[in-house]
Motif scaffolding. Structure first.
Motif, mmCIF file in Angstrom:
data_model
loop_
_atom_site.group_PDB
_atom_site.id
_atom_site.type_symbol
_atom_site.label_atom_id
_atom_site.label_comp_id
_atom_site.label_asym_id
_atom_site.label_seq_id
_atom_site.Cartn_x
_atom_site.Cartn_y
_atom_site.Cartn_z
ATOM 1 N N GLN A 190 33.239 43.133 46.196
ATOM 2 C CA GLN A 190 34.384 42.926 47.075
ATOM 3 C C GLN A 190 34.632 41.459 47.453
ATOM 4 N N PRO A 191 33.613 40.657 47.843
ATOM 5 C CA PRO A 191 33.887 39.251 48.202
ATOM 6 C C PRO A 191 34.495 38.448 47.054
ATOM 7 N N LEU A 192 34.076 38.742 45.820
ATOM 8 C CA LEU A 192 34.622 38.012 44.671
ATOM 9 C C LEU A 192 36.064 38.408 44.407
ATOM 10 N N LEU A 193 36.386 39.695 44.612
ATOM 11 C CA LEU A 193 37.780 40.133 44.470
ATOM 12 C C LEU A 193 38.649 39.515 45.565
ATOM 13 N N LYS A 194 38.090 39.407 46.745
ATOM 14 C CA LYS A 194 38.835 38.824 47.867
ATOM 15 C C LYS A 194 39.189 37.371 47.588
ATOM 16 N N ARG A 195 38.285 36.700 46.898
ATOM 17 C CA ARG A 195 38.549 35.290 46.562
ATOM 18 C C ARG A 195 39.796 35.174 45.697
ATOM 19 N N TRP A 196 39.957 36.077 44.742
ATOM 20 C CA TRP A 196 41.145 36.048 43.880
ATOM 21 C C TRP A 196 42.396 36.457 44.658
ATOM 22 N N GLU A 197 42.260 37.457 45.534
ATOM 23 C CA GLU A 197 43.409 37.892 46.319
ATOM 24 C C GLU A 197 43.919 36.782 47.232
ATOM 25 N N ASN A 198 43.024 35.901 47.681
ATOM 26 C CA ASN A 198 43.406 34.804 48.577
ATOM 27 C C ASN A 198 43.819 33.543 47.823
ATOM 28 N N CYS A 199 43.918 33.632 46.527
ATOM 29 C CA CYS A 199 44.320 32.464 45.745
ATOM 30 C C CYS A 199 45.736 32.041 46.133
ATOM 31 N N PRO A 200 45.969 30.760 46.452
ATOM 32 C CA PRO A 200 47.327 30.305 46.764
ATOM 33 C C PRO A 200 48.274 30.570 45.593
ATOM 34 N N VAL A 201 49.506 30.887 45.925
ATOM 35 C CA VAL A 201 50.495 31.221 44.898
ATOM 36 C C VAL A 201 50.656 30.076 43.910
ATOM 37 N N LEU A 202 50.586 28.851 44.427
ATOM 38 C CA LEU A 202 50.810 27.686 43.566
ATOM 39 C C LEU A 202 49.688 27.471 42.555
ATOM 40 N N LEU A 203 48.546 28.131 42.782
ATOM 41 C CA LEU A 203 47.399 27.923 41.898
ATOM 42 C C LEU A 203 47.162 29.091 40.945
ATOM 43 N N ARG A 204 48.025 30.085 40.989
ATOM 44 C CA ARG A 204 47.829 31.270 40.142
ATOM 45 C C ARG A 204 47.838 30.930 38.651
ATOM 46 N N GLU A 205 48.550 29.840 38.299
ATOM 47 C CA GLU A 205 48.624 29.452 36.892
ATOM 48 C C GLU A 205 47.611 28.375 36.522
ATOM 49 N N HIS A 206 46.748 28.020 37.459
ATOM 50 C CA HIS A 206 45.742 26.994 37.178
ATOM 51 C C HIS A 206 44.709 27.562 36.189
ATOM 52 N N PRO A 207 44.321 26.800 35.175
ATOM 53 C CA PRO A 207 43.376 27.320 34.169
ATOM 54 C C PRO A 207 42.084 27.862 34.761
ATOM 55 N N ASP A 208 41.539 27.168 35.780
ATOM 56 C CA ASP A 208 40.284 27.635 36.381
ATOM 57 C C ASP A 208 40.458 28.994 37.060
ATOM 58 N N TRP A 209 41.574 29.151 37.741
ATOM 59 C CA TRP A 209 41.825 30.423 38.418
ATOM 60 C C TRP A 209 42.099 31.541 37.402
ATOM 61 N N ILE A 210 42.822 31.247 36.330
ATOM 62 C CA ILE A 210 43.076 32.256 35.294
ATOM 63 C C ILE A 210 41.759 32.715 34.668
ATOM 64 N N GLU A 211 40.889 31.765 34.375
ATOM 65 C CA GLU A 211 39.586 32.108 33.808
ATOM 66 C C GLU A 211 38.791 32.990 34.778
ATOM 67 N N TYR A 212 38.829 32.654 36.050
ATOM 68 C CA TYR A 212 38.112 33.426 37.067
ATOM 69 C C TYR A 212 38.660 34.852 37.156
ATOM 70 N N ARG A 213 40.007 34.967 37.112
ATOM 71 C CA ARG A 213 40.622 36.285 37.237
ATOM 72 C C ARG A 213 40.171 37.230 36.113
ATOM 73 N N TRP A 214 40.087 36.732 34.856
ATOM 74 C CA TRP A 214 39.711 37.606 33.738
ATOM 75 C C TRP A 214 38.193 37.794 33.638
ATOM 76 N N CYS A 215 37.448 36.841 34.159
ATOM 77 C CA CYS A 215 35.999 37.057 34.229
ATOM 78 C C CYS A 215 35.655 38.168 35.223
ATOM 79 N N LEU A 216 36.504 38.362 36.248
ATOM 80 C CA LEU A 216 36.303 39.487 37.153
ATOM 81 C C LEU A 216 36.425 40.818 36.414
ATOM 82 N N GLU A 217 37.363 40.885 35.452
ATOM 83 C CA GLU A 217 37.501 42.115 34.665
ATOM 84 C C GLU A 217 36.245 42.354 33.821
ATOM 85 N N GLU A 218 35.714 41.279 33.229
ATOM 86 C CA GLU A 218 34.484 41.416 32.457
ATOM 87 C C GLU A 218 33.317 41.840 33.352
#
Length: 728
Positions: free
Chosen positions: A669-697
């Protein structure tokens, strides 16, 4: 007795006047005046009136009793000549109502000094009668801009008694030397000479330029003080010129021979020369493709808008490169880098000292495009020292006001709509309104019902005048239902995305005409779309799947804007399209089938698995949605079937071991919360994109281990990745 003395004195003066044949008759009437002048002119006093006779008699007495005048201090106490303290005699007929000024026939000292046989006088009578005896002094000489002359306040005393307190007089007639100095200092140098002379305008413009440069460079030492300018005028203006009228006569003759005589040389007002490239380091405009915006500077550290303010119209807001705002003022970049370094925790900061030298070393290499100043700083520090700065350790929000770019948003009438110190947040807040304002600007190039490339080449940009300003737009193809249209966008990135989709649609239409069945059609997806209405219409699914297939085979990034390049794509071999079509159709069929089975399982969940079901439902919605085929990164798209299969396995295992499910869910849950709190302006940032799909893995690793993961992940690794994610 006293009354009798005054009556005798009045009778004697009257008898003497008759003997001398003095006339007390009224003066001859003057010529008739207009009614308006009669109203404005004060009525003259009758010379035979009691007041007039009283005034003449007492003025005559006053001329011989100048040392016996006194001025009221309080009640019945007076100050007389030579600072003497005088009291009004109790028997005087004016004792009950003592006047401000008196003259006494005699001053008698008993227990105190009394004024006897006293009468009321007007202070204005004294000065003309005592002219040879009075002393005059002047103070507060000053330049009077409204009269173009020097004035002062005059004080007049008689035997030490002040008879005129503060009378404003023209000082240029009294002290020409001092008046000339004030005229030059306050009038010419102090810019208080309110006359229309060309040299005054030029001098003011030059001083304004230097003062503006001081504000931009945040310095106080560029403009010289007033003394060199005073000496400049003193050497050129004659000694007899001490006021505006005299200057006008002299200058009228001189300007014909030497028009630039009184214009300041630039070196006269410069205390020291500014940096040669000051205009580059501290620009007065923001210049980006298609827009030139004014920059206003303020040098007041205590004010919230200290520093530079960028003013931009609403219709241009989406065109603003917000990342470039970090680098608009190169002259402040070193200070900004140094201030950010000071934010670091002490263990990190100690490894970078001395900070000024480190900041200069960082700036030796320029920033990359689309790289914020914090990303640039982290990258350069890592390159120079191999020190990894955590992204959360730095924030531009704590920078001083003058190191942040203030953005002022205005409408077409120049009224302020909003202000912010973060251009990206302002742009995000007003994005839809800015797009609407841009859409109100009519564009001649726009066209609807495009079904083939018959419009020639698309320009990179077009300019259209609106409210006296050129508004730059970026044309591109856009899909509108079953057709395409040429539309002008307010942002080049938006135009590129829409144009890529439009080109894909137009290319697919042309390919289907040549080879029917080579690409998916609406008929092919009708069955799949029946149970998936939330994913869009069959036509939308066809468009998305077609763009996905074409992007795998053709070079559509960037999409062509010239007709010849589009024709070249159209003439390429099409064998690979058949294979790609089969591959992605199979993937889409698998995805929709897995989704339907998963939804069926979610509808039959027991009550103890409702929390798990809600989390899986949210996960499914984040993966499969309207437009997911073109918005999901191509690298991760083939893994979607495995993620859906992992959800199915998770449901089965949760039913078998609910306690394990709750434990893993709480750890995740804390790791999912980190993605949910991602600022809108950073959703397309490469680091955040990598983090989002690593959560699926990670979900696969925790809940469906037999399916294997695409890369090595664990709770510890993902937690470490979360700490290094950028905050802005």
């Amino acid at each position: 007795m006293r009354m009798r003395e005054w009556q005798d004195l009045q009778r004697q003066i009257s008898d003497y006047a008759r003997q001398q044949k003095w006339s007390f008759s009224s003066p001859k009437p003057k010529q008739a005046e207009s009614p308006a002048n009669k109203q404005q002119r004060k009525p003259q006093q009758d010379p035979n009136s009691e007041q007039a006779i009283y005034a003449r008699i007492h003025q005559a007495l006053l001329s011989g009793l100048l040392s016996n005048i006194a001025r009221q201090v309080e009640n019945k106490n007076y100050t007389g000549a030579r600072s003497s303290q005088v009291s009004l005699f109790p028997g005087s007929n004016i004792y009950k109502k003592p006047p401000n000024w008196i003259v006494a026939a005699e001053l008698v000292e008993t227990s105190q000094l009394f004024a006897r046989t006293a009468a009321r006088i007007d202070r204005s009578w004294i000065e003309p009668l005592a002219e040879p005896l009075v002393r005059r002094s002047y103070n507060e000489p000053h330049w009077a801009a409204s009269r173009s002359d020097v004035y002062a306040f005059e004080k007049v005393t008689l035997f030490g008694l002040q008879i005129v307190d503060r009378r404003r007089v023209r000082y240029s007639d009294i002290d020409p030397v001092e008046s000339r100095r004030l005229f030059i200092r306050d009038g010419l140098v102090g810019d208080e000479f309110h006359q229309q002379y060309d040299f005054l305008v030029q001098n003011r413009e030059l001083i304004d330029e230097i003062e503006a440069l001081q504000i931009r460079t945040r310095r106080h030492d560029l403009l010289a003080d007033d003394e060199p300018r005073i000496e400049f005028f003193e050497q050129l203006i004659p000694a007899e010129v001490c006021n505006g009228y005299q200057f006008k006569i002299w200058y009228r003759q001189q300007v014909k021979q030497q028009p630039e005589l009184l214009c300041y040389p630039r070196e006269l007002i410069l205390e020291r020369s500014p940096t040669d490239d000051a205009d580059r380091l501290y620009p007065d405009q923001l210049r980006q493709p298609g827009i030139n915006l004014p920059l206003d500077y303020r040098f007041e550290p205590i004010k919230p808008d200290d520093g530079a303010t960028l003013t931009i119209r609403l219709a241009l807001l989406n065109q603003l490169d917000t990342v470039a705002c970090d680098y608009i003022i190169p002259g402040l970049l070193k200070e900004k880098i140094e201030t950010l370094l000071r934010q670091l925790p002490k263990p990190l900061r100690k490894q970078l000292v001395p900070l000024p030298d480190r900041a200069a070393e960082i700036l030796l290499q320029p920033a990359e495009s689309d790289e914020t100043v914090i990303e640039y700083l982290r990258r350069r520090v890592k390159e120079l020292t191999r020190l990894e700065i955590p992204a959360g350790a730095l924030s531009s929000e704590t920078l001083p006001a003058h190191l942040r770019m203030h953005v002022k948003l205005i409408d077409d009438d120049g009224l302020v709509i909003d202000q912010h110190d973060n251009a990206a947040e302002l742009q995000q807040k007003w994005q839809s309104e800015a797009q609407q304002a841009f859409g109100d600007v009519q564009q001649q190039i726009e066209r609807s019902d495009v079904t083939e490339w018959d419009f020639g080449d698309l320009p990179e940009w077009v300019d259209q005048q609106s409210a006296g300003q050129a508004i730059r737009g970026y044309p591109g193809l856009e899909i509108t239902g079953t057709k395409a249209a040429i539309k002008v966008f307010d942002n080049p990135k938006k135009a590129a995305i829409a144009h890529q989709q439009g080109c894909s649609w137009l290319l697919a239409r042309s390919l289907r005409k040549r080879q029917p069945g080579i690409l998916p059609t609406r008929h092919d997806l009708t069955e799949l779309a029946k149970g998936s209405a939330d994913l869009g219409t069959p036509q939308q699914l066809v468009n998305d799947l077609t763009q996905l297939i074409l992007s795998q085979i053709y070079e559509l990034s960037p999409a062509p804007t010239q007709e010849k390049h589009f024709r070249q794509l159209l003439n390429q071999p099409t064998e690979a399209l058949v294979t790609a079509n089969q591959t992605w159709m199979k993937l889409l069929t698998t995805l929709i089938g897995n989704r339907q089975r998963l939804n069926k399982s979610l509808r039959k969940l027991p009550i103890q698995l409702l929390d798990t079901g809600q989390q899986i439902q949210r996960q499914l919605g984040d993966l499969i949605y309207n437009g997911f085929l073109i918005s999901t990164p191509g690298y991760w798209l083939p893994h979607l079937p495995r993620y859906l299969e992992a959800m199915q396995v998770r449901l089965e295992r949760a039913d078998q071991d609910p306690q394990r499910e709750r434990r893993l869910r709480s750890q995740l849950q804390p790791l999912l919360k980190r993605w949910e709190n991602c600022p809108v302006l950073l959703r397309e940032h490469p680091d955040w994109i990598e983090y989002r799909w690593c959560l699926e893995e990670l979900r696969v690793s925790l809940f469906a281990q037999p399916l294997k993961t695409h890369r090595s992940v664990s709770l510890e690794k993902i937690a470490k990745m979360a700490k290094g994610l950028p905050r802005e």
